[in-house]
Design an enzyme around this catalytic site. Structure first.
Site, PDB file in Angstrom:
ATOM      1  N   ASP A  19     -10.851   2.879   3.915  1.00 24.02           N
ATOM      2  CA  ASP A  19     -11.074   1.429   3.936  1.00 24.02           C
ATOM      3  C   ASP A  19     -12.566   1.100   3.793  1.00 24.02           C
ATOM      4  OD1 ASP A  19      -9.238  -0.628   4.094  1.00 24.02           O
ATOM      5  OD2 ASP A  19      -8.798  -0.296   6.212  1.00 24.02           O
ATOM      6  N   LYS A  61       0.847  -1.207   0.000  1.00 24.67           N
ATOM      7  CA  LYS A  61       0.000   0.000   0.000  1.00 24.67           C
ATOM      8  C   LYS A  61       0.877   1.249   0.000  1.00 24.67           C
ATOM      9  CE  LYS A  61      -3.697  -2.543   2.295  1.00 24.67           C
ATOM     10  NZ  LYS A  61      -4.451  -2.864   3.507  1.00 24.67           N
ATOM     11  N   GLN A 114      -4.428  -1.312   9.683  1.00 24.28           N
ATOM     12  CA  GLN A 114      -4.395  -2.665   9.140  1.00 24.28           C
ATOM     13  C   GLN A 114      -4.982  -3.657  10.142  1.00 24.28           C
ATOM     14  OE1 GLN A 114      -3.545  -3.381   6.017  1.00 24.28           O
ATOM     15  NE2 GLN A 114      -3.752  -5.589   6.208  1.00 24.28           N
TER      16      GLN A 114
HETATM   17  N1  GUN Z   1      -6.791  -6.840   6.523  1.00 27.01           N
HETATM   18  C1  GUN Z   1      -7.132  -7.624   5.468  1.00 27.01           C
HETATM   19  N2  GUN Z   1      -7.721  -6.885   4.504  1.00 27.01           N
HETATM   20  C2  GUN Z   1      -7.737  -5.615   4.953  1.00 27.01           C
HETATM   21  C3  GUN Z   1      -8.220  -4.388   4.395  1.00 27.01           C
HETATM   22  O1  GUN Z   1      -8.757  -4.333   3.289  1.00 27.01           O
HETATM   23  N3  GUN Z   1      -8.043  -3.286   5.173  1.00 27.01           N
HETATM   24  C4  GUN Z   1      -7.480  -3.333   6.400  1.00 27.01           C
HETATM   25  N4  GUN Z   1      -7.379  -2.203   7.086  1.00 27.01           N
HETATM   26  N5  GUN Z   1      -7.032  -4.458   6.945  1.00 27.01           N
HETATM   27  C5  GUN Z   1      -7.160  -5.584   6.214  1.00 27.01           C
END
Ligand code: GUN
Length: 291
Positions: free
Chosen positions: A120, A53, A97
């Site tokens: 998100d 990311k 995350q």
């Molecule tokens: N953990 C697994 N997928 C995601 C996601 O799309 N966003 C976040 N913040 N954590 C994750």
């Protein structure tokens, strides 16, 4: 193999070009999209996602900050960190995350994020907006799935979409997005899960089969209608490559299913790169709305 590959990597590259053009326009107004990613602890999979990311944000010329926080952080201190970025005018998007360590209540942290910075799409305000068809940040993986269908010319209107999996991150939101009365949606959706009776009866009826079960070979060739479009959201690690990368497979038995599907996404190179791209798209949109 008869199915056409829906190459997420290629579609993602195209969307990233579009985002870059918009970033350049914003920069003429002295606005640089800002994204903070907060990683708590040292889970290798989470570390790898967050790294990807940050790399994407950097390549698009975003202002990006990576917070690596020790797993022992208290819930109160993590909430305070989120609040700091809620109040930071250079930050448009905040991503915490998941999963978080067990002593921290995930839902409390997600609710603490300003919904206008919730790139998100996990805040209940954005979930509510999505379900009721109002403008919202869509969660990145379901948003990616919808864009992959649209951009590879798959007609969703009137199609029977069957979703395997009912997670808050993929199954529930993708079902909600595709039933909307809207372009790129208007589908009839069935959601299957671990308590579904005779799952294959449902999956065999799918024109579009979206698999997000988190189980290797959850969908095998006998469960797929000839000519169906198959979107594999699964990411399962089966080892490491010689160069130290994670070796991944999806939830779909790719070889045999690709003999009967009309289109199919590969793993890796399918939904994965698109998910990160839609996070960048959401961050761009947040910056475009900056006051
Ligand atoms: N953990 C697994 N997928 C995601 C996601 O799309 N966003 C976040 N913040 N954590 C994750």
């Amino acid at each position: 193999m008869t199915a056409e590959l829906i190459k997420g990597k290629d579609i993602a590259a195209l969307i990233r070009q579009e985002i870059k053009t918009e970033v350049d326009k914003l920069k003429t107004k002295n606005i640089i999209p800002g994204l903070v990613t907060i990683l708590v602890g040292a889970d290798p999979a989470s570390e790898s996602y967050v790294r990807a990311k940050q790399k994407a944000a950097h390549e698009l010329g975003f202002h990006s900050i990576q917070e690596n926080i020790d797993a022992s952080i208290s819930e109160a201190d993590l909430l305070a960190l989120v609040e700091k970025y809620n109040n930071d005018p250079t930050i448009d998007g905040i991503l915490v995350q998941l999963p978080l360590p067990k002593h921290i209540d995930e839902s409390k942290v997600l609710i603490a994020i300003n919904p206008d910075k919730d790139v998100d799409g996990f805040h209940p305000v954005n979930v509510g907006r999505m379900v009721t068809g109002q403008p919202a940040f869509l969660p990145c993986t379901p948003y990616a799935v919808q864009q992959m269908l649209i951009r590879s010319g798959v007609q969703t209107e009137g199609a029977h979409v069957v979703v395997v999996g009912r997670s808050n991150i993929v199954g529930k939101p993708v079902a909600n997005i595709l039933i909307q009365k809207a372009a790129g949606a208007n589908a009839t959706v069935t959601v299957c899960h671990t308590r579904t009776k005779d799952m294959a009866k449902h999956t065999r009826d799918a024109d579009i089969l979206i698999v997000a079960a988190g189980v290797i070979n959850a969908v095998t060739a006998d469960m797929v209608k000839p000519g169906a479009v198959v979107i594999d959201v699964g990411v399962n690690q089966i080892g490491m490559t010689e160069s130290g990368k994670r070796k991944l497979v999806g939830d779909v038995d790719f070889g045999p299913v690709s003999e009967i599907a009309s289109k199919i996404t590969p793993v890796p190179g399918g939904v994965g790169p698109m998910t990160i791209t839609m996070l960048m798209q959401n961050t761009l949109e947040a910056a475009q709305k900056r006051k």
